[in-house]
Structures are given as C-alpha cells and as structure tokens.
Design an enzyme around this catalytic site. Structure first.
Site, PDB file in Angstrom:
ATOM      1  CB  SER A  22      -0.832   0.130   1.313  1.00 29.50           C
ATOM      2  OG  SER A  22      -1.796  -1.061   1.316  1.00 29.50           O
ATOM      3  NE  ARG A  26      -2.510   4.724   0.298  1.00 29.91           N
ATOM      4  CZ  ARG A  26      -3.186   3.439   0.091  1.00 29.91           C
ATOM      5  NH1 ARG A  26      -2.505   2.409  -0.475  1.00 29.91           N
ATOM      6  NH2 ARG A  26      -4.328   3.317   0.438  1.00 29.91           N
ATOM      7  N   GLY A  94      -5.622  -3.747  -7.589  1.00 31.46           N
ATOM      8  CA  GLY A  94      -6.679  -2.965  -7.201  1.00 31.46           C
ATOM      9  C   GLY A  94      -6.558  -1.613  -6.640  1.00 31.46           C
ATOM     10  NE  ARG A 122     -10.445  -6.638  -6.865  1.00 33.21           N
ATOM     11  CZ  ARG A 122      -9.479  -6.515  -5.882  1.00 33.21           C
ATOM     12  NH1 ARG A 122      -8.277  -6.729  -6.410  1.00 33.21           N
ATOM     13  NH2 ARG A 122      -9.697  -6.156  -4.799  1.00 33.21           N
ATOM     14  CB  SER A 167     -13.232   0.636   0.520  1.00 33.58           C
ATOM     15  OG  SER A 167     -12.190   0.702  -0.584  1.00 33.58           O
ATOM     16  CD  GLN A 169      -8.107  -1.180  -3.095  1.00 33.34           C
ATOM     17  OE1 GLN A 169      -9.166  -1.182  -4.010  1.00 33.34           O
ATOM     18  NE2 GLN A 169      -7.143  -1.954  -3.130  1.00 33.34           N
ATOM     19  CG  ASP A 315      -5.246  -7.073   2.157  1.00 29.92           C
ATOM     20  OD1 ASP A 315      -6.387  -7.162   1.576  1.00 29.92           O
ATOM     21  OD2 ASP A 315      -4.624  -5.916   1.866  1.00 29.92           O
ATOM     22  CE  LYS A 342     -10.323  -6.904   0.074  1.00 34.68           C
ATOM     23  NZ  LYS A 342     -10.228  -5.324   0.122  1.00 34.68           N
ATOM     24  NE  ARG A 387      -3.264 -10.089   0.655  1.00 35.04           N
ATOM     25  CZ  ARG A 387      -2.023  -9.198   0.691  1.00 35.04           C
ATOM     26  NH1 ARG A 387      -0.710  -9.732   0.801  1.00 35.04           N
ATOM     27  NH2 ARG A 387      -1.923  -8.060   0.148  1.00 35.04           N
TER      28      ARG A 387
HETATM   29  C1  S3P Z   1      -5.735  -1.208  -0.123  1.00 40.27           C
HETATM   30  C2  S3P Z   1      -6.862  -1.216   0.745  1.00 40.27           C
HETATM   31  C3  S3P Z   1      -7.708  -2.627   0.791  1.00 40.27           C
HETATM   32  C4  S3P Z   1      -6.656  -3.820   0.654  1.00 40.27           C
HETATM   33  C5  S3P Z   1      -5.899  -3.649  -0.376  1.00 40.27           C
HETATM   34  C6  S3P Z   1      -4.990  -2.427  -0.251  1.00 40.27           C
HETATM   35  C7  S3P Z   1      -4.878   0.201   0.022  1.00 40.27           C
HETATM   36  O1  S3P Z   1      -8.690  -2.652  -0.072  1.00 40.27           O
HETATM   37  O2  S3P Z   1      -7.693  -4.888   0.801  1.00 40.27           O
HETATM   38  O3  S3P Z   1      -5.075  -4.792  -0.451  1.00 40.27           O
HETATM   39  O4  S3P Z   1      -3.752  -0.004  -0.376  1.00 40.27           O
HETATM   40  O5  S3P Z   1      -5.785   1.039  -0.151  1.00 40.27           O
HETATM   41  P1  S3P Z   1     -10.258  -1.984   0.264  1.00 40.27           P
HETATM   42  O6  S3P Z   1      -9.905  -0.595  -0.010  1.00 40.27           O
HETATM   43  O7  S3P Z   1     -10.870  -2.538  -1.090  1.00 40.27           O
HETATM   44  O8  S3P Z   1     -10.793  -2.774   1.432  1.00 40.27           O
END
Ligand code: S3P
Length: 434
Positions: A22, A26, A94, A122, A167, A169, A315, A342, A387
C-alpha cells in the site's frame, strides 16, 4: 509455477519481508505529483507496485530504479502529468487502479485503465459513483468493471461522501480527486480503514484533517517532495506470524514491520487466539510506526473474530483461516463480505482448499465458520490469488502429507522471493514449473 511443500518443519531465524504494498503504490503516486525529488527506500519490487511505477512513467514522470528497493521520483507537480500513449495496465492491482482513477478524474487529458483477468472482474462502481458525483466522466465495461475510460478536462467539485463500505481504496480515490476539486472534499468512514494516504499526504506537506471518522482536505494546494522509508509489509509478515504460531518449536523475529494501528488486526486476532507475539524496537519512519515482531509457537484456540477487527485484518484472513484450522474449537468470522471481491472470492477459495485438506467449514454470505482439525495433504486451487497460494503453503507445516499449490505465479504481485525466504526460515517448499 506451482509450490510443492513437504509436511512439517519449524520456523526459526530473523527476516525482513519485502516493503509494504500500500505504501509503495502511494510513494510513487504522491512522489510523482509533488514538486521536487522524492527518494524512496524499501520499495516493494512486486508486480503490483511496479505496474503503478510504469503507469506514472507512461504519464511522463522520470523515475529512477527500483534498485535494491531504492526509487527516485522526479515529481512533476499536481498539474504536470502528460497523456499516456496507450491504456495504463495496472495488472492485478486494485489499489493501483482505484487510486489512479481518482487522480485521472482531475487531469486535462483522456486515459484508459485496464488490468489482468482478475482485476477486470472486480467492481469499480464503488469509485465511479463518487467520482461521477464530483463531475468526472468515466465509462466502464458492463457492471462497472474495467477497462475504464476517463475523460479529461472536467471541472471537479468537492463533495462530502459517506463510504458505503470500509475501503481505503475508495477513500483514497475520493481524496486524490479532491486535490483537483474546488473547496473541501470530505469522506466519512463506517469504520477505520488503512490511513496511509492521509499520513503520506501530510508527509508531503498537504494538510488533511481526520476528525471522528471524517477525513477532509482542501483542493488546489501543492505537495512538496520528501524522503520515504517503506516499512516491511505486515500483510506479508502475516504468513510467518501464523507459520511460527502453528509450527511446533518455532521462534522467529520479523524486523522493521509496519504496525500502523489500522493494519494490526492480524496481531490482535492471533493474540486473542492465544498466539505468543511480542513487539520490540519500536520506532517511527516517515509518519508510520514500525517494530520488530517476535513470534513463538503457541496452542491456538478458536474465537469469534470481533467485528471491529475485520477491516484492520482484511488482507490477512486467508492465512488467519489456516490458523483457525490449527486451533482447538471453532472460529467464526462475520462481517467480511468484502473478502468476496478481492483478487479472488477469498471466502469461497479458502473454503474449497480447507475442505480439500479435510477441515470442516461452513461458508456464510459474509464470512465462514471453521472447525479446528488436522490437515491431510492434497492439491490446492488458488484461483490465481497470491494470498491464497501463500496461505496454503504455510498450512503444510501442520499437514500429514504433501501439499501441492497450483498456479502460484501471482505470488510475485506482493511477495517476490516468498518461497526462498520461507525455505530459509524452515518451510520445506519448492517452486516448480507447472
Ligand atoms: C488497500 C486497501 C484494501 C486492501 C488492499 C490494499 C490500499 O482494499 O484490501 O489490499 O492500499 O488502499 P479495500 O479498500 O478494497 O478494502
């Protein structure tokens, strides 16, 4: 590629797992949008983060590396990205797709986002909806699935958005679009989700307010480059936290792991199950808390997983299900419907694999009930989910027979070198061509 793992073994030694996925995503995104040069160390050289890096190169950002986890991003400023020649391919990621979608909504140029078969199945409606409310113009394939076409040159307006699910994301996507909107954009969370975007924006000198679950920022500011030290990924460490807990005679230290409070559900849940986990050498790098984690074998017991821990461990459930299968008694997970969208449907994929290995379980719409038992051996389908693959490799530590895990290529999306690191710590794993 597939894994073949002999049963049994103990986990011992000291290791640093690769960088946080993550935070790595970023670091490229905010580094690219900053004024000045951002130096990143500990960057995850996994396919997901590399796809994000390639996407920003395709939008005209000069990026050096990665070399041994070092990346130098020559920021172009909030308005310096240029139109990519082709569709941006985010692979399996994602996070890459949803966050970049938010940024692209505010650009002057058109762009297309695509990915692999898993990513293209997705749901993206969850980001298209708020972005459309902000004035973005986004076309998707049927059912809000990628590929996404984002029309540039739209004037974005700020919104207040009540997230329908926890979420990070979606939250991050809206906040990143908010950088390009007039006025104050705010997002209310139903429960805490990982807050790396907020922390990193502040690290880049961009004010972000977080008050009682509402995160807000003012559009039209600027980001100033800074150095980023990416901690080891707790989501990757999780495989070894479970491994050393379930394998007898284990004693393992995982160093420099990110222990952001929005990510430590896996530690909290394992401790509730009776795990022997201690944290030492606490420090802070770039606004993110880190520590070394020591884990020793323990007799685990089944629990009802507290609902408030679900987003904090989202996760890590595949490997927590392996822990539950090795515990005495029953473990119940509810409130985790997000697992179904996921990289695979993780409730279905894990239930199938657990059943293959002889573990009694009951699938719920929003979770699973797992009865502790004994793993036999068998051949496991991963549905190309990294995973799922690593979780069943860990299960072999307590299996009676050999486990073959099919289709493990995607492990490289988040944990390049998993098999060799796991082998060096005591897992009897071999990767072989399939
Ligand atoms: C993530 C947010 C999570 C997580 C993903 C990484 C991120 O997803 O499952 O592996 O880096 O913001 P969701 O926002 O769909 O919960």
């Amino acid at each position: 590629m597939q894994f073949k793992i002999l049963p049994g073994g103990a986990m011992s030694g000291e290791a640093r797992v690769p960088g946080d996925k993550s935070i790595s995503h970023r670091s490229i995104m905010l580094g690219a949008l900053a004024n000045g040069t951002t130096r990143v160390k500990g960057f995850l050289e996994g396919e997901d983060a590399l796809a994000t890096l390639a996407a920003f190169r395709a939008m005209g950002v000069h990026i050096e590396g990665p070399e041994h986890g070092n990346v130098t991003v020559h920021g172009v400023g909030l308005h310096g990205l240029t139109a990519p020649a082709d569709a941006l391919d985010l692979g399996n990621a994602g996070t890459g797709m949803r966050l970049i979608c938010g940024l692209l909504a505010g650009q002057t140029f058109d762009a297309e986002l695509t990915g692999d078969a898993s990513l293209c199945s997705r749901p993206m409606g969850r980001v298209i909806d708020p972005l459309t409310m902000m004035g973005a113009s986004i076309q998707s394939a049927q059912g809000g699935r990628p590929p996404l076409s984002i029309r540039g040159g739209q004037k974005l307006r700020s919104i207040h958005y009540e997230l329908p699910m926890a979420s990070a994301q979606v939250k991050s996507c809206v906040l990143l679009a908010g950088l390009y909107s007039e006025g104050c954009t705010s997002v209310a969370e139903p429960g805490p989700s990982r807050d790396h975007t907020e922390r990193m924006l502040r690290g880049f000198g961009y004010p972000v307010r977080s008050v009682k679950g509402v995160i807000s920022l003012q559009g039209g500011g600027s980001l100033q480059a800074c150095d980023i030290d990416v901690p080891a990924d707790i989501s990757s460490a999780a495989f070894f936290l479970v491994a050393a807990s379930i394998a007898p005679d284990s004693d393992l230290i995982l160093t420099h792991v990110g222990i952001n409070p929005t990510r430590i559900g896996v530690i909290n849940i394992l401790q509730l199950m009776g795990a022997n986990i201690t944290l030492q050498n606490h420090s802070e790098v770039g606004g993110e808390p880190v520590a070394d984690i020591r884990v020793r074998s323990a007799a685990l017991r089944g629990i009802e997983i507290p609902l408030d821990q679900v987003p904090l461990a989202i996760d890590e459930f595949p490997v927590l299900f392996v822990a539950a299968a090795c515990a005495t008694g029953r473990t119940v997970l509810r409130g985790a419907e997000e697992l179904r969208v996921k990289e695979s449907d993780r409730i279905a994929a894990m239930a199938e694999g657990l059943s293959t290995l002889g573990i009694i379980n009951e699938v719920l719409e929003d979770g699973i009930i797992i009865e502790g038992g004994t793993f036999g051996g068998g051949v496991i389908k991963t549905y190309h989910d990294h995973r799922i693959a690593m979780s069943f490799a860990i299960a072999a530590l307590r299996a009676e027979d050999e486990i073959t895990v099919l289709d493990c290529d995607h492990v490289a999306t988040s944990f390049p070198g998993f098999d060799s690191l796991a082998r060096s710590l005591g897992l009897q794993i071999q990767a072989e061509a399939s």
